[in-house]
Design an enzyme around this catalytic site. Structure first.
Site, PDB file in Angstrom:
ATOM      1  N   PHE A   1     -10.927  -4.039   4.949  1.00  0.00           N
ATOM      2  CA  PHE A   1     -11.408  -4.290   3.745  1.00  0.00           C
ATOM      3  C   PHE A   1     -12.867  -4.649   3.766  1.00  0.00           C
ATOM      4  O   PHE A   1     -13.144  -5.271   4.927  1.00  0.00           O
ATOM      5  CB  PHE A   1     -10.888  -5.541   3.184  1.00  0.00           C
ATOM      6  CG  PHE A   1     -10.926  -6.011   1.910  1.00  0.00           C
ATOM      7  CD1 PHE A   1     -10.337  -5.708   0.741  1.00  0.00           C
ATOM      8  CD2 PHE A   1     -12.108  -7.039   1.553  1.00  0.00           C
ATOM      9  CE1 PHE A   1     -10.614  -5.946  -0.516  1.00  0.00           C
ATOM     10  CE2 PHE A   1     -12.249  -7.451   0.282  1.00  0.00           C
ATOM     11  CZ  PHE A   1     -11.432  -6.868  -0.613  1.00  0.00           C
TER      12      PHE A   1
ATOM     13  N   ASP B   1      -5.981 -10.726   8.964  1.00  0.00           N
ATOM     14  CA  ASP B   1      -6.224 -11.092   7.886  1.00  0.00           C
ATOM     15  C   ASP B   1      -4.941 -10.716   6.929  1.00  0.00           C
ATOM     16  O   ASP B   1      -4.381  -9.607   7.029  1.00  0.00           O
ATOM     17  CB  ASP B   1      -7.350 -10.188   7.024  1.00  0.00           C
ATOM     18  CG  ASP B   1      -7.721 -10.736   5.739  1.00  0.00           C
ATOM     19  OD1 ASP B   1      -6.643 -11.143   5.115  1.00  0.00           O
ATOM     20  OD2 ASP B   1      -8.711 -10.633   5.286  1.00  0.00           O
TER      21      ASP B   1
ATOM     22  N   TYR C   1      -4.922 -16.543  -3.848  1.00  0.00           N
ATOM     23  CA  TYR C   1      -4.802 -15.963  -5.277  1.00  0.00           C
ATOM     24  C   TYR C   1      -4.018 -14.814  -5.405  1.00  0.00           C
ATOM     25  O   TYR C   1      -3.925 -14.443  -6.520  1.00  0.00           O
ATOM     26  CB  TYR C   1      -6.286 -15.760  -5.878  1.00  0.00           C
ATOM     27  CG  TYR C   1      -7.428 -15.197  -5.227  1.00  0.00           C
ATOM     28  CD1 TYR C   1      -6.976 -13.662  -5.405  1.00  0.00           C
ATOM     29  CD2 TYR C   1      -8.255 -15.784  -4.294  1.00  0.00           C
ATOM     30  CE1 TYR C   1      -8.055 -12.898  -4.657  1.00  0.00           C
ATOM     31  CE2 TYR C   1      -9.058 -14.629  -3.646  1.00  0.00           C
ATOM     32  CZ  TYR C   1      -9.093 -13.415  -3.726  1.00  0.00           C
ATOM     33  OH  TYR C   1      -9.886 -12.695  -2.953  1.00  0.00           O
ATOM     34  N   LYS C   2      -3.441 -14.247  -4.270  1.00  0.00           N
ATOM     35  CA  LYS C   2      -2.689 -13.076  -4.492  1.00  0.00           C
ATOM     36  C   LYS C   2      -1.073 -13.316  -4.706  1.00  0.00           C
ATOM     37  O   LYS C   2      -0.904 -14.014  -5.642  1.00  0.00           O
ATOM     38  CB  LYS C   2      -3.030 -12.103  -3.497  1.00  0.00           C
ATOM     39  CG  LYS C   2      -4.443 -11.693  -3.439  1.00  0.00           C
ATOM     40  CD  LYS C   2      -5.024 -10.681  -2.176  1.00  0.00           C
ATOM     41  CE  LYS C   2      -6.352 -10.352  -2.537  1.00  0.00           C
ATOM     42  NZ  LYS C   2      -7.050  -9.839  -1.306  1.00  0.00           N
TER      43      LYS C   2
ATOM     44  N   ARG D   1      -2.861   2.082  -7.609  1.00  0.00           N
ATOM     45  CA  ARG D   1      -2.414   1.205  -6.826  1.00  0.00           C
ATOM     46  C   ARG D   1      -1.263   0.063  -7.474  1.00  0.00           C
ATOM     47  O   ARG D   1      -1.834  -0.543  -8.750  1.00  0.00           O
ATOM     48  CB  ARG D   1      -3.365  -0.037  -6.034  1.00  0.00           C
ATOM     49  CG  ARG D   1      -2.895  -0.672  -5.105  1.00  0.00           C
ATOM     50  CD  ARG D   1      -4.001  -1.434  -4.271  1.00  0.00           C
ATOM     51  NE  ARG D   1      -4.642  -2.399  -5.017  1.00  0.00           N
ATOM     52  CZ  ARG D   1      -5.283  -3.474  -4.697  1.00  0.00           C
ATOM     53  NH1 ARG D   1      -5.456  -3.645  -3.449  1.00  0.00           N
ATOM     54  NH2 ARG D   1      -5.673  -4.499  -5.659  1.00  0.00           N
TER      55      ARG D   1
END
Ligand SMILES: *Cc1c(COP(=O)(O)O)cnc(C)c1O
Length: 406
Positions: free
Chosen positions: A124, A193, A218-219, A365
């Site tokens: 990322f 991560d 927050y995911k 996605r």
């Protein structure tokens, strides 16, 4: 699969009870919980309570009377079983980027004779940028390689191996125990991560010898937009690792107001400043959606939903190319397909109430949050996608206009 068959699978789902814990808008199939988790039904009430009763009435006394000062640790304790960690190894703090900075800097300084931060070139972007920032600051160097070059790149120059467990684009999942063991054999530390795994896959940080880890609130953890992140530091390493930002909240006695920094002797040494209480309250409510949830069942459902979605999409849209691993054990809880018109197709799908997202340059996605997504969602989304691709309904100017956030 028929719609009735999809519904029969949902009726037999052992996690069916969890869906009611969320407020999902009518008529929307939400397949973006890997980017922003849905709103838990209890969050608005809990936030109002913290604002009105605690802040409004009890004011500053709340730091003690409502235990605000402990929240980075007490809320971490709620997260601990989701990660397979003991509460003593976890903190809620900052953002993922900042936690990663702290973890990488601490790891680099624990291996002063080594200069390399090893990572994957497709990691990322913030992970790559933060690694570079740490390297610049500490006189190190980032080496970014392909996934298949990781183990051969581990040698006596590598201070730390940092990887994202589940790739944000492809959903490819690293073998965390094997890579951790390989890093240890080379004398390096690891920083994982877990942004795209926490709350979607079964994890076992303590048992697997994980050193340090970070991830998003927050995911799949449903903590709300910009929720604080988490930081894991294995208990066996806590005394030898130091936060690069020695703030007062990481001091052994913050309210002794000493002139020089004396780090706490536990995970609290990685705290920096005053915690964001309202954001923590929302994350707390987000984590409550996992009460009584078995993570093995969560992972099994992630694997079933993604499997069914892949089969249904491939059946209907031969034009789309699967960009995720075919083997469930090799992927996370999202699926990506490649198509040259991916952006417009995603916009067209959103207009029809199927919310996925676009990842540059050409990926559609779809995230499946095992607590609230159903087999029927996967089925309906594949059906809508099939119709849009077949009729080229996406090929209209309004679907091509790029927005700032994709
Ligand atoms: C979502 C995500 C982030 C986000 O970091 P923030 O600091 O919260 O913006 C970082 N790394 C990975 C791998 C992610 O998936």
């Amino acid at each position: 699969m028929t719609l009735d068959e999809a519904r029969a699978l949902d009726a037999a789902d052992p996690l069916d009870f969890a869906r009611e814990r969320f407020r999902l808008p009518e008529g929307v199939i939400y397949l973006d919980g890997n980017s922003l988790g849905a709103l838990p039904a209890e969050t608005p009430g809990q936030l109002a309570q913290v604002v009105e009763r605690q802040w409004g009435e009890d004011l500053i006394a709340s730091w003690n009377s409502h235990g605000w000062i402990e929240w980075p640790r007490t809320i971490a304790a709620k997260l601990a079983p989701i990660l397979g960690a003991r509460p003593e190894g976890l903190l809620i703090a900052d953002s993922t980027s900042v936690c990663l900075f702290k973890a990488l800097a601490a790891a680099m300084r624990a291996r002063p004779e080594r200069r390399i931060i090893l990572t994957e070139e497709s990691n990322f972007p913030t992970d790559l940028y933060v690694a570079q920032s740490v390297a610049d600051l500490l006189g190190g160097e980032v080496r970014s390689v392909r996934a298949d070059e990781l183990t051969t790149s581990l040698n006596e120059t590598v201070a730390v191996l940092t990887l994202t467990h589940v790739d944000y684009r492809s959903s490819a999942r690293h073998d965390m125990p094997a890579l951790t063991a390989a890093a240890h054999a080379a004398g390096a530390l690891t920083v994982w991560d877990l942004s795209h795994s926490a709350g979607a896959l079964e994890l076992d940080l303590d048992e697997r010898g994980c050193d340090l880890a970070v991830g998003c609130g927050y995911k799949y953890l449903n903590g709300g937009p910009g929720a604080p992140a988490f930081l894991y530091v294995a208990e066996r390493l806590q005394k030898e690792l130091h936060s690069p930002i020695g703030g007062w909240m990481g001091h052994a006695e913050p309210f002794a107001f000493e002139a020089s920094h004396r780090p706490a002797d536990d995970i609290s040494r990685f705290l920096t400043g005053t915690p964001s209480i309202l954001a923590l309250a929302a994350l707390d409510a987000g984590l409550d959606t996992f009460a009584g949830v078995n993570l093995q069942q969560v992972e099994a459902k992630a694997s079933a939903l993604t499997e069914i979605f892949i089969a249904e999409v491939e059946d209907r849209c031969p034009e789309l190319r699967l960009a995720s691993p075919r083997e469930p054990a090799d992927r996370g809880s999202h699926v990506s397909f490649a198509h040259p018109a991916a952006y417009a197709i995603v916009q067209c799908l959103i207009e029809r109430g199927v919310v996925g997202d676009f990842r540059a340059p050409d990926l559609l996605r779809f995230g499946f949050a095992p607590l609230y997504n159903r087999v029927e969602d996967a089925w309906q989304a594949a059906k809508a996608l099939g119709e849009i691709v077949e009729t080229r309904a996406w090929d209209q100017p309004r679907f091509h206009a790029r927005q700032r956030v994709t």
